[in-house]
Design a protein around this motif. Structure first.
Motif, PDB file in Angstrom:
ATOM      1  N   ALA A 165       0.842  -1.231  -0.232  1.00  0.00           N
ATOM      2  CA  ALA A 165       0.021   0.023   0.203  1.00  0.00           C
ATOM      3  C   ALA A 165       0.931   1.395   0.124  1.00  0.00           C
ATOM      4  N   ASP A 166       2.106   1.079  -0.111  1.00  0.00           N
ATOM      5  CA  ASP A 166       2.994   2.216  -0.157  1.00  0.00           C
ATOM      6  C   ASP A 166       2.829   3.002  -1.446  1.00  0.00           C
ATOM      7  N   ILE A 167       3.263   4.290  -1.232  1.00  0.00           N
ATOM      8  CA  ILE A 167       3.234   5.160  -2.327  1.00  0.00           C
ATOM      9  C   ILE A 167       4.568   5.569  -2.747  1.00  0.00           C
ATOM     10  N   SER A 168       4.819   5.389  -4.137  1.00  0.00           N
ATOM     11  CA  SER A 168       6.272   5.732  -4.365  1.00  0.00           C
ATOM     12  C   SER A 168       6.043   6.070  -6.128  1.00  0.00           C
ATOM     13  N   GLN A 169       6.365   7.227  -6.688  1.00  0.00           N
ATOM     14  CA  GLN A 169       6.415   7.473  -7.924  1.00  0.00           C
ATOM     15  C   GLN A 169       7.944   7.875  -8.476  1.00  0.00           C
ATOM     16  N   ASP A 170       8.653   7.610  -7.545  1.00  0.00           N
ATOM     17  CA  ASP A 170      10.222   7.933  -8.014  1.00  0.00           C
ATOM     18  C   ASP A 170      11.152   6.423  -8.208  1.00  0.00           C
ATOM     19  N   PRO A 171      11.281   6.192  -9.482  1.00  0.00           N
ATOM     20  CA  PRO A 171      12.259   5.140  -9.817  1.00  0.00           C
ATOM     21  C   PRO A 171      13.406   4.582  -8.951  1.00  0.00           C
ATOM     22  N   ASN A 172      13.943   5.844  -8.316  1.00  0.00           N
ATOM     23  CA  ASN A 172      14.841   5.815  -7.405  1.00  0.00           C
ATOM     24  C   ASN A 172      14.566   5.317  -6.023  1.00  0.00           C
ATOM     25  N   ASP A 173      13.577   5.241  -5.674  1.00  0.00           N
ATOM     26  CA  ASP A 173      13.203   4.967  -4.135  1.00  0.00           C
ATOM     27  C   ASP A 173      13.296   3.213  -4.180  1.00  0.00           C
ATOM     28  N   PHE A 174      13.509   2.942  -2.831  1.00  0.00           N
ATOM     29  CA  PHE A 174      13.808   1.521  -2.596  1.00  0.00           C
ATOM     30  C   PHE A 174      12.434   0.791  -3.145  1.00  0.00           C
ATOM     31  N   MET A 175      11.418   1.263  -2.643  1.00  0.00           N
ATOM     32  CA  MET A 175       9.955   0.565  -2.573  1.00  0.00           C
ATOM     33  C   MET A 175       9.199   0.842  -4.002  1.00  0.00           C
ATOM     34  N   TYR A 176      10.094   1.653  -5.139  1.00  0.00           N
ATOM     35  CA  TYR A 176       9.052   2.035  -6.255  1.00  0.00           C
ATOM     36  C   TYR A 176       8.744   0.582  -7.015  1.00  0.00           C
ATOM     37  N   GLU A 177       9.813  -0.571  -7.124  1.00  0.00           N
ATOM     38  CA  GLU A 177       9.435  -1.618  -7.850  1.00  0.00           C
ATOM     39  C   GLU A 177       8.415  -2.334  -7.342  1.00  0.00           C
ATOM     40  N   ARG A 178       8.086  -2.228  -5.804  1.00  0.00           N
ATOM     41  CA  ARG A 178       7.286  -3.143  -5.395  1.00  0.00           C
ATOM     42  C   ARG A 178       5.673  -2.390  -4.992  1.00  0.00           C
ATOM     43  N   SER A 179       5.968  -1.256  -5.459  1.00  0.00           N
ATOM     44  CA  SER A 179       4.668  -0.482  -5.345  1.00  0.00           C
ATOM     45  C   SER A 179       3.732  -0.217  -6.611  1.00  0.00           C
TER      46      SER A 179
END
Length: 354
Positions: A165-179
């Protein structure tokens, strides 16, 4: 004999708030005649019920002897096994258990696919939620979730630590690929669809990672400190969690991130203030679960297992089952953890398992 069995069933119905006998089938084997309640369980059984043991190829027999509340399977636990062999393995974990354990996996899709990464179990691993959403919107998400849930259920798995349920719109974020990689409103719609579809098909859904991972670093290797304001969380990160809660999710998993706007010293997983927000502000009445307590972010926190219980977690994911069991049991016996906290957690676990 029949009169005695009827009495037992009635007692169980009163305990769990059930109105139909068939709802008990996931809690206890039908052949048992022992009522399950806080009054009849030992403190040892209660503590074990609050632990989700990481399997990871370990010898489970000593853990199964203590009747854990859940077992978390990793990719290695499916290596070189056919579907029938997986079912046999899981049956060995649950056979004879008075309170059936959750059999959980992380089958998010994309980079985290504990089950579908094995071609013997599914022809092709599941893509990320972002892929399906891009291909066909919420309808494609629902179709994929249905297929995934039916696969897991067919193997004997009954909980998926998903959706993210995490929000990430930055490909550099650790969680981006899973969000989902989308905004709060879109992620909230996605979370609601996954929760409803999963649970319709017999898989308990677990939202993660409360209160919202954002752009923080990987807590598997060390601590993450989030300095965003609480208003920012309320306007953004809380929305998908609120949506999943409204959809009736079974569980919410809490991260090890330090949220300075709420508690600038304790990771969220052992912070009472974070749990108060989840219970009181978001109105969640289901099972609160910690992220894996062996992750790098928890190094250096003494008595972390006991502190996780005191913070308000109902269940803890643990790689060292015996250490967690011993620490929590000792804390109950010396009065550090009130017994009514244990009873409340165990009652919630049993109620949700129905």
């Amino acid at each position: 004999m029949k009169k005695r069995l009827l009495t037992v069933i009635c007692a169980l119905l009163l305990l769990c708030g059930c109105t139909r006998t068939e709802k008990l089938q996931n809690i206890i084997p039908q052949e048992t005649e022992t009522p399950v309640s806080a009054d009849t369980m030992t403190i040892e059984d209660k503590v074990a019920q609050m632990l989700i043991a990481c399997c990871c190829g370990a010898d489970m027999d000593p853990i199964l002897d203590k009747h854990p509340g859940g077992i978390l399977l990793f990719s290695v636990d499916f290596d070189d096994l056919s579907a029938s062999e997986v079912k046999e393995k899981i049956n060995g974990f649950t056979e004879g258990a008075v309170i059936k354990p959750y059999i959980a996996v992380d089958e998010e899709g994309g980079t985290v696919v504990r089950v579908s990464s094995h071609s013997a179990l599914v022809p092709k691993k599941y893509e990320s939620p972002r892929y399906y959403y891009t291909m066909g919107g919420i309808s494609a998400i629902i179709d994929n979730t249905k297929e995934k849930s039916q696969l897991l259920r067919s193997l004997g798995i009954n909980m998926n630590l998903a959706p993210v349920a995490d929000i990430s719109q930055d490909p550099n974020d650790f969680m981006y690929e899973r969000s989902l990689g989308a905004d709060a409103a879109t992620t909230a719609e996605y979370v609601s669809a996954v929760v409803q579809t999963s649970q319709k098909h017999g898989i308990a859904a677990c939202l993660k990672h409360f209160p919202g991972y954002g752009g923080n670093v990987d807590t598997h290797t060390g601590i993450a400190v989030d300095d965003r304001s609480l208003d920012r969380f309320r306007a953004n990160d809380f929305l998908p969690f609120s949506s999943g809660i409204a959809a009736g999710c079974t569980a919410v998993l809490v991260s090890h991130n330090i949220i300075t706007a709420v508690d600038d010293t304790e990771p969220a997983s052992i912070s009472p203030e974070i749990h108060n927000i989840l219970r009181d502000e978001l109105g969640f009445n289901g099972i609160i679960i910690t992220d894996d307590m062996s992750m790098g972010a928890m190094e250096g926190y003494d008595n972390a297992y006991a502190r996780a219980v005191l913070a308000g977690n109902d269940m803890l994911i643990v790689s060292d089952f015996q250490a967690a069991y011993n620490e929590i049991l000792a804390a109950v016996e010396d009065g550090t953890i009130p017994t009514d906290m244990i009873d409340t957690a165990v009652h919630r676990i049993i109620t949700m398992k129905k």
